[in-house]
Scaffold this active site. Sequence first.
Site, PDB file in Angstrom:
ATOM      1  N   ASP A   1       1.022   1.194  13.128  1.00 28.39           N
ATOM      2  CA  ASP A   1       0.112   1.061  14.349  1.00 28.39           C
ATOM      3  C   ASP A   1       1.075   0.526  15.484  1.00 28.39           C
ATOM      4  O   ASP A   1       2.273   0.703  15.317  1.00 28.39           O
ATOM      5  CB  ASP A   1      -0.963  -0.272  13.725  1.00 28.39           C
TER       6      ASP A   1
ATOM      7  N   HIS B   1       8.408   3.299   9.039  1.00 25.71           N
ATOM      8  CA  HIS B   1       7.344   4.420   8.199  1.00 25.71           C
ATOM      9  C   HIS B   1       6.609   5.341   9.166  1.00 25.71           C
ATOM     10  O   HIS B   1       5.505   6.096   8.935  1.00 25.71           O
ATOM     11  CB  HIS B   1       6.362   3.742   7.280  1.00 25.71           C
TER      12      HIS B   1
HETATM   13  P1  OAD Z   1       0.711  -4.455   1.242  1.00 28.04           P
HETATM   14  O1  OAD Z   1      -0.625  -4.077   1.372  1.00 28.04           O
HETATM   15  O2  OAD Z   1       1.589  -3.965   0.237  1.00 28.04           O
HETATM   16  O3  OAD Z   1       1.001  -6.062   1.443  1.00 28.04           O
HETATM   17  C1  OAD Z   1       0.494  -6.791   2.412  1.00 28.04           C
HETATM   18  C2  OAD Z   1       0.835  -8.254   2.322  1.00 28.04           C
HETATM   19  O4  OAD Z   1       0.241  -9.059   3.202  1.00 28.04           O
HETATM   20  C3  OAD Z   1       0.494  -8.776   0.994  1.00 28.04           C
HETATM   21  O5  OAD Z   1       1.541  -9.609   0.624  1.00 28.04           O
HETATM   22  C4  OAD Z   1      -0.550  -9.931   1.360  1.00 28.04           C
HETATM   23  O6  OAD Z   1      -0.613 -11.017   0.689  1.00 28.04           O
HETATM   24  C5  OAD Z   1       0.000 -10.319   2.989  1.00 28.04           C
HETATM   25  N1  OAD Z   1      -1.243 -10.657   3.888  1.00 28.04           N
HETATM   26  C6  OAD Z   1      -2.819 -10.411   3.876  1.00 28.04           C
HETATM   27  N2  OAD Z   1      -3.269 -11.001   4.803  1.00 28.04           N
HETATM   28  C7  OAD Z   1      -2.698 -11.388   5.620  1.00 28.04           C
HETATM   29  C8  OAD Z   1      -2.474 -12.233   6.695  1.00 28.04           C
HETATM   30  N3  OAD Z   1      -3.787 -12.364   7.229  1.00 28.04           N
HETATM   31  N4  OAD Z   1      -1.286 -12.953   7.195  1.00 28.04           N
HETATM   32  C9  OAD Z   1      -0.326 -12.450   6.621  1.00 28.04           C
HETATM   33  N5  OAD Z   1      -0.045 -11.645   5.479  1.00 28.04           N
HETATM   34  C10 OAD Z   1      -1.157 -11.233   4.958  1.00 28.04           C
HETATM   35  O7  OAD Z   1       1.420  -3.836   2.591  1.00 28.04           O
HETATM   36  P2  OAD Z   1       3.071  -3.562   3.177  1.00 28.04           P
HETATM   37  O8  OAD Z   1       3.921  -4.530   2.305  1.00 28.04           O
HETATM   38  O9  OAD Z   1       3.292  -3.290   4.547  1.00 28.04           O
HETATM   39  O10 OAD Z   1       3.523   2.861   3.349  1.00 28.04           O
HETATM   40  O11 OAD Z   1       3.077  -1.948   2.380  1.00 28.04           O
HETATM   41  C11 OAD Z   1       4.230  -1.445   2.336  1.00 28.04           C
HETATM   42  C12 OAD Z   1       3.989   0.221   2.551  1.00 28.04           C
HETATM   43  O12 OAD Z   1       3.089   0.537   1.456  1.00 28.04           O
HETATM   44  C13 OAD Z   1       3.203   0.452   3.915  1.00 28.04           C
HETATM   45  O13 OAD Z   1       3.880   0.591   4.887  1.00 28.04           O
HETATM   46  C14 OAD Z   1       2.517   1.716   3.466  1.00 28.04           C
HETATM   47  C15 OAD Z   1       1.994   1.246   2.106  1.00 28.04           C
HETATM   48  O14 OAD Z   1       1.811   2.282   1.281  1.00 28.04           O
HETATM   49  C16 OAD Z   1       3.336   4.236   3.850  1.00 28.04           C
HETATM   50  O15 OAD Z   1       2.059   4.518   3.986  1.00 28.04           O
HETATM   51  C17 OAD Z   1       4.149   5.124   3.803  1.00 28.04           C
END
Ligand code: OAD
Length: 232
Positions: A90, A105
């Site tokens: 985003d 990404h």
């Molecule tokens: P995830 O969905 O794996 O992790 C999201 C994290 O955000 C988790 O640890 C949640 O506990 C946390 N979370 C949830 N709500 C929250 C809030 N309000 N405030 C803070 N944290 C919160 O997402 P990513 O780690 O970003 O890649 O995933 C990495 C990559 O996997 C993404 O960039 C995407 C995905 O597949 C691609 O699509 C290439």
Amino acid sequence: MKKKIAVLTGAGVSAESGFATFRDSGGLWEKYNVNDVASIEGWYRNRKLVLDFYNGLREQLKAASPNAAHYAIASLEKDYDVCVITQNVDNLHERAGSTNIIHLHGELTKVRPEHGIYDDTGSEREVIDVGYDKVVLGDKAPNGVQLRPHIVFFGEVVPKIEAAIDVVSEADIFLIVGSSLQVYPAAGLYRYARPDAPIYIIDPKDVPVHDFRVTLIKDVATKGMEKFIKEL
Ligand code: OAD
């Protein structure tokens, strides 16, 4: 000289802007098969499905706004030399005012030819900004080939990881906000932090990073950022 802060963000930083994360319950990867919509094999299997998936996310992004966590991260630039390394596709960090961002990404508002003339990993010379417009089968780049999302699909290299490693290794403080740290190479970035650099993680869940430098601020991004700024 200002101190350097490297900020790694994941889907959690945009959750309070109404974006579903990927791996939480109710997350995107419960509704969609990641191999269908976000892998290079999926792209070649069914381009329409992939284009539609990202058209939907683009539409959602148009209606979304940055939240207080994005603004708090941008406000760090007043006193620190900040680089945001985001796994998010985003544009909410830009819209909140952050000026130095590495999109590890890719970016939702951009597309590029599926086969570039210069470079298939996404040469900036061939990247086209489509804003929030839909992109469909038959939409072609100037080189005559189908446009694809400017997204790093699973199965592809992450061209900006080296730039991110440089930023993390030079930072005085490393902050991670809202990432499950399940996806490499981004998940391994903290290992490049200087031995004397504190690492803060803001997440409502425990993130399994076993490193003595880590302080976990167990909260959502907006509240967690308030606490982080007080700690500074
Ligand atoms: P995830 O969905 O794996 O992790 C999201 C994290 O955000 C988790 O640890 C949640 O506990 C946390 N979370 C949830 N709500 C929250 C809030 N309000 N405030 C803070 N944290 C919160 O997402 P990513 O780690 O970003 O890649 O995933 C990495 C990559 O996997 C993404 O960039 C995407 C995905 O597949 C691609 O699509 C290439």
